[in-house]
Design a protein around this motif. Structure first.
Motif, PDB file in Angstrom:
ATOM      1  N   MET A   1     -25.154  41.921 -27.137  1.00  0.00           N
ATOM      2  CA  MET A   1     -23.841  42.121 -26.520  1.00  0.00           C
ATOM      3  C   MET A   1     -23.826  41.605 -25.090  1.00  0.00           C
ATOM      4  N   ASP A   2     -24.879  41.898 -24.347  1.00  0.00           N
ATOM      5  CA  ASP A   2     -24.943  41.411 -22.973  1.00  0.00           C
ATOM      6  C   ASP A   2     -24.904  39.886 -22.936  1.00  0.00           C
ATOM      7  N   GLN A   3     -25.554  39.254 -23.889  1.00  0.00           N
ATOM      8  CA  GLN A   3     -25.533  37.794 -23.954  1.00  0.00           C
ATOM      9  C   GLN A   3     -24.135  37.289 -24.315  1.00  0.00           C
ATOM     10  N   ALA A   4     -23.459  38.014 -25.208  1.00  0.00           N
ATOM     11  CA  ALA A   4     -22.123  37.587 -25.625  1.00  0.00           C
ATOM     12  C   ALA A   4     -21.120  37.698 -24.481  1.00  0.00           C
ATOM     13  N   TYR A   5     -21.215  38.774 -23.700  1.00  0.00           N
ATOM     14  CA  TYR A   5     -20.327  38.942 -22.552  1.00  0.00           C
ATOM     15  C   TYR A   5     -20.917  38.207 -21.356  1.00  0.00           C
ATOM     16  N   SER A   6     -21.149  36.936 -21.513  1.00  0.00           N
ATOM     17  CA  SER A   6     -21.769  36.114 -20.479  1.00  0.00           C
ATOM     18  C   SER A   6     -20.757  35.780 -19.387  1.00  0.00           C
ATOM     19  N   THR A   7     -21.276  35.246 -18.288  1.00  0.00           N
ATOM     20  CA  THR A   7     -20.398  34.822 -17.193  1.00  0.00           C
ATOM     21  C   THR A   7     -19.413  33.764 -17.665  1.00  0.00           C
ATOM     22  N   ASP A   8     -19.874  32.848 -18.505  1.00  0.00           N
ATOM     23  CA  ASP A   8     -18.988  31.805 -19.015  1.00  0.00           C
ATOM     24  C   ASP A   8     -17.879  32.394 -19.873  1.00  0.00           C
ATOM     25  N   PHE A   9     -18.241  33.356 -20.714  1.00  0.00           N
ATOM     26  CA  PHE A   9     -17.237  33.975 -21.557  1.00  0.00           C
ATOM     27  C   PHE A   9     -16.210  34.728 -20.718  1.00  0.00           C
ATOM     28  N   LEU A  10     -16.682  35.494 -19.730  1.00  0.00           N
ATOM     29  CA  LEU A  10     -15.762  36.231 -18.871  1.00  0.00           C
ATOM     30  C   LEU A  10     -14.823  35.276 -18.131  1.00  0.00           C
ATOM     31  N   ALA A  11     -15.360  34.134 -17.718  1.00  0.00           N
ATOM     32  CA  ALA A  11     -14.530  33.147 -17.024  1.00  0.00           C
ATOM     33  C   ALA A  11     -13.420  32.636 -17.934  1.00  0.00           C
ATOM     34  N   LYS A  12     -13.723  32.444 -19.206  1.00  0.00           N
ATOM     35  CA  LYS A  12     -12.694  32.009 -20.151  1.00  0.00           C
ATOM     36  C   LYS A  12     -11.573  33.031 -20.256  1.00  0.00           C
ATOM     37  N   MET A  13     -11.925  34.288 -20.048  1.00  0.00           N
ATOM     38  CA  MET A  13     -10.935  35.348 -20.105  1.00  0.00           C
ATOM     39  C   MET A  13     -10.184  35.513 -18.794  1.00  0.00           C
ATOM     40  N   GLY A  14     -10.575  34.722 -17.794  1.00  0.00           N
ATOM     41  CA  GLY A  14      -9.931  34.824 -16.495  1.00  0.00           C
ATOM     42  C   GLY A  14     -10.549  35.870 -15.598  1.00  0.00           C
ATOM     43  N   LEU A  15     -11.758  36.348 -15.947  1.00  0.00           N
ATOM     44  CA  LEU A  15     -12.433  37.403 -15.204  1.00  0.00           C
ATOM     45  C   LEU A  15     -13.566  36.832 -14.366  1.00  0.00           C
ATOM     46  N   ASP A  16     -13.952  37.565 -13.322  1.00  0.00           N
ATOM     47  CA  ASP A  16     -15.098  37.119 -12.541  1.00  0.00           C
ATOM     48  C   ASP A  16     -16.385  37.563 -13.225  1.00  0.00           C
ATOM     49  N   ALA A  17     -17.529  37.283 -12.605  1.00  0.00           N
ATOM     50  CA  ALA A  17     -18.814  37.572 -13.237  1.00  0.00           C
ATOM     51  C   ALA A  17     -19.030  39.055 -13.478  1.00  0.00           C
TER      52      ALA A  17
END
Length: 275
Positions: A151-167
């Protein structure tokens, strides 16, 4: 899949805010944008859980118009009283803001699964610390060991960025990230004194509400099935699966503006589901 308000959440009160925003086109009608199923499925394979994460991937990678076979979206048909009131007193205890201490009965298993779906579909899943708290609270120890790393790998910085979120999982100033599970009903598919299989039918909301957002909140209909085990005096999730639908016929409601959605997010709170 806040699953899914995206989020600096430390307590279920945060996850309990009804942060709903409709897209520019009616989310229940018209021509809503379809998710990229291949991206969703590949991430689900990695995570093996978290329905709202699937919805999040759909939100971040819209484009292809594909639909699953209707038969695959069906679950065992519930009886007419599957979600009728049982007359039992709702739970009063909470841990980290999430209802706990459910009865060791079929009704208790239904309430547990439904409340767990709400918590796991919240924005808290996008914040590492709160995600770890939810996993430790709602899952069996074996499931936590199996799922926390992926799960931690799935909620990566890149993924969060796609959602418009910061790291850290926070939305831009002036915007509100929405991730929400709204249960429609639940049914017990299997039950014994120490285990239960419960399916929860729900509508999920995910997106960014705000004046600078280019991706409005959209909705999706899912069925989330939990395999529960009675452990340490409460129901715990051992494993789960999810599938699309069943989705109702779209209606003709007019989509709200971004300002209206942002206001509604602040004004409407959540609830504790009691069977």
């Amino acid at each position: 899949m806040s699953p899914g308000d995206e989020q600096g959440y430390s307590d279920y009160a945060e996850t309990g805010h009804t942060r709903t925003r409709l897209p520019d086109t009616d989310p229940y009608g018209g021509a809503p944008r379809r998710p990229n199923r291949s991206s969703s499925r590949s991430l689900v394979t990695v995570v093996g859980v978290v329905v709202l994460l699937i919805a999040a991937i759909a939100f971040a990678n819209r484009g292809d118009d594909s639909s699953a076979d209707d038969a695959s979206a069906q679950t065992d048909k519930p009886t007419s009283s599957a979600t009728s009131a049982s007359g039992m007193r709702p739970v009063e205890a909470k841990s980290a803001g999430v209802p706990t201490g459910f009865a060791q009965t079929e009704q208790g298993a239904q309430s547990a699964a439904t409340n767990y779906a709400v918590a796991l579909g919240s924005t808290g899943m996008f914040i590492k610390d709160s995600r770890h708290r939810l996993l430790g609270l709602l899952y069996t120890p074996e499931a936590v060991d199996r799922l926390q790393g992926p799960m931690d790998q799935a909620y990566s910085t890149d993924f969060l960025a796609k959602m418009g979120l910061d790291a850290a999982g926070n939305p831009p100033k002036g915007n509100t990230f929405v991730s929400r599970v709204i249960p429609v009903g639940a049914t017990v598919q299997q039950y014994s004194a120490d285990s239960a299989k419960v399916a929860v039918w729900y509508v999920g909301l995910i997106g960014m509400a705000g004046s600078t957002s280019t991706d409005p909140v959209t909705s999706s209909w899912k069925t989330w099935t939990f395999d529960l085990r009675w452990s340490d005096g409460d129901w715990k999730i051992d494993s789960e699966t999810q599938q699309d639908g069943p989705a109702p016929v779209p209606g003709d409601d007019k989509a709200a503006t971004s300002d209206e959605i942002s206001k509604a997010i602040e004004e409407y709170g959540g609830f504790t589901y009691a069977r």
